[in-house]
Design a protein around this motif. Structure first.
Motif, short mmCIF file in Angstrom:
data_model
loop_
_atom_site.label_atom_id
_atom_site.label_comp_id
_atom_site.label_asym_id
_atom_site.label_seq_id
_atom_site.Cartn_x
_atom_site.Cartn_y
_atom_site.Cartn_z
N ILE A 136 -29.19 5.32 5.94
CA ILE A 136 -28.48 5.54 4.69
C ILE A 136 -27.00 5.74 5.03
N ILE A 137 -26.13 5.11 4.23
CA ILE A 137 -24.69 5.30 4.42
C ILE A 137 -24.14 6.02 3.19
N PHE A 138 -23.50 7.14 3.42
CA PHE A 138 -22.82 7.89 2.36
C PHE A 138 -21.33 7.64 2.49
N SER A 139 -20.70 7.32 1.40
CA SER A 139 -19.26 7.11 1.38
C SER A 139 -18.73 7.50 0.01
N GLY A 140 -17.62 6.96 -0.36
CA GLY A 140 -17.05 7.27 -1.67
C GLY A 140 -15.75 6.55 -1.88
N ASP A 141 -15.00 6.99 -2.83
CA ASP A 141 -13.71 6.39 -3.13
C ASP A 141 -12.81 6.46 -1.89
N HIS A 142 -12.27 5.32 -1.51
CA HIS A 142 -11.46 5.22 -0.29
C HIS A 142 -10.30 6.22 -0.29
N ASP A 143 -9.55 6.26 -1.38
CA ASP A 143 -8.37 7.15 -1.43
C ASP A 143 -8.77 8.63 -1.41
N VAL A 144 -9.83 8.96 -2.11
CA VAL A 144 -10.29 10.36 -2.15
C VAL A 144 -10.72 10.81 -0.75
N LEU A 145 -11.52 10.00 -0.07
CA LEU A 145 -11.97 10.37 1.27
C LEU A 145 -10.81 10.42 2.25
N ASN A 146 -9.85 9.50 2.11
CA ASN A 146 -8.68 9.55 2.99
C ASN A 146 -7.88 10.82 2.77
N ARG A 147 -7.73 11.25 1.52
CA ARG A 147 -7.03 12.52 1.25
C ARG A 147 -7.79 13.69 1.87
N LEU A 148 -9.13 13.67 1.74
CA LEU A 148 -9.92 14.75 2.34
C LEU A 148 -9.76 14.77 3.86
N ALA A 149 -9.70 13.59 4.47
CA ALA A 149 -9.65 13.50 5.93
C ALA A 149 -8.25 13.67 6.50
N PHE A 150 -7.27 13.07 5.85
CA PHE A 150 -5.94 12.99 6.46
C PHE A 150 -4.86 13.75 5.70
N GLY A 151 -5.20 14.28 4.52
CA GLY A 151 -4.21 15.02 3.75
C GLY A 151 -3.00 14.17 3.44
N GLU A 152 -1.83 14.66 3.76
CA GLU A 152 -0.57 13.96 3.48
C GLU A 152 -0.13 13.06 4.63
N GLN A 153 -0.89 13.02 5.72
CA GLN A 153 -0.53 12.15 6.84
C GLN A 153 -0.62 10.71 6.38
N LYS A 154 0.36 9.91 6.70
CA LYS A 154 0.39 8.51 6.29
C LYS A 154 -0.17 7.65 7.42
N LEU A 155 -1.19 6.86 7.08
CA LEU A 155 -1.72 5.93 8.06
C LEU A 155 -2.33 4.73 7.36
N ASN A 156 -2.31 3.63 8.06
CA ASN A 156 -2.86 2.38 7.55
C ASN A 156 -4.23 2.19 8.18
N THR A 157 -5.28 2.51 7.45
CA THR A 157 -6.64 2.44 8.02
C THR A 157 -7.15 1.02 8.18
N SER A 158 -6.47 0.03 7.59
CA SER A 158 -6.93 -1.34 7.74
C SER A 158 -6.27 -2.06 8.92
N ASP A 159 -5.38 -1.38 9.63
CA ASP A 159 -4.73 -1.96 10.81
C ASP A 159 -5.43 -1.43 12.07
N PRO A 160 -6.24 -2.28 12.71
CA PRO A 160 -6.98 -1.80 13.89
C PRO A 160 -6.08 -1.46 15.08
N ASN A 161 -4.82 -1.92 15.05
CA ASN A 161 -3.93 -1.68 16.18
C ASN A 161 -2.93 -0.56 15.94
N ALA A 162 -2.99 0.06 14.77
CA ALA A 162 -2.05 1.15 14.47
C ALA A 162 -2.31 2.33 15.40
N ASP A 163 -1.24 2.99 15.80
CA ASP A 163 -1.38 4.16 16.68
C ASP A 163 -1.56 5.41 15.82
#
Length: 191
Positions: free
Chosen positions: A114-141
């Motif tokens: 089973i895979i649990f997920s949710g709204d991309h932006d909501v989960l990113n806010r929960l995980a990263f807060g105000e940190q800015k990152l591009n999760t679709s760039d596999p080469n981003a540092d």
């Protein structure tokens, strides 16, 4: 008012499985995944993968009693934990009479992913807060990114839900991936 209408959860239930390979378990737990493995996964253009090696360290798992550990910390791999639970239950698959080394098609299913997920932006806010990152760039540092408490709370709530539904003893793996485009938790259960 609109904020309340944002989808917050999604559940994807995979097909019941007759068996579970070590390869599938190693992917869920990222066992043996080095930088080269990430590059190979991203090179598969047909799958449009976006695995980010610098976020691998952010992945985590939840084990018995809601303890949070770095992903892949358990000494017993996922596929072996599943087999241990099946042994405890006395589960024996039906073997194919014509091919004794293979499980028969009419054998009972032994596991459900089973895979649990949710709204991309909501989960990113929960995980990263105000940190800015591009999760679709596999080469981003993202080596300096720090996980926020909110994603742990979401994961613990989801873990407790799974344990209430199927029993903690039947939740064989609870692996949270923060290294892909969208954050999600893989839950491996015994039906």
């Amino acid at each position: 008012l609109m904020e309340r209408n944002i989808p917050r959860a999604a559940i994807h239930v995979g097909t019941d499985k007759k068996s579970f390979s070590s390869q599938v378990g190693n992917e869920a737990e990222r066992r043996g995944w080095d930088e080269k493995r990430y590059q190979l996964k991203n090179a598969d253009i047909d799958k449009n993968n976006h695995y980010n090696y610098t976020r691998k360290r952010l992945n985590f798992e939840i084990v018995k009693d809601g303890k949070i550990l770095p992903l892949g910390s358990q000494s017993v791999p996922l596929h072996e934990r599943l087999q241990h639970r099946l042994d405890e239950l006395g589960f024996k698959p039906y073997m194919d009479a014509k091919r004794p080394d293979q499980v028969s098609r009419n054998s009972p299913n032994c596991t459900v992913g089973i895979i649990f997920s949710g709204d991309h932006d909501v989960l990113n806010r929960l995980a990263f807060g105000e940190q800015k990152l591009n999760t679709s760039d596999p080469n981003a540092d993202h080596s300096k990114v720090v996980l926020q408490k909110g994603i742990y709370d979401w994961a613990l709530d989801t873990y407790r839900f799974a344990c209430e539904k199927w029993g903690e003893e039947n939740v064989i793996g609870f692996d949270v991936h923060c290294d892909e485009t969208s954050i999600h938790a893989h839950v491996q259960t015994v039906p």
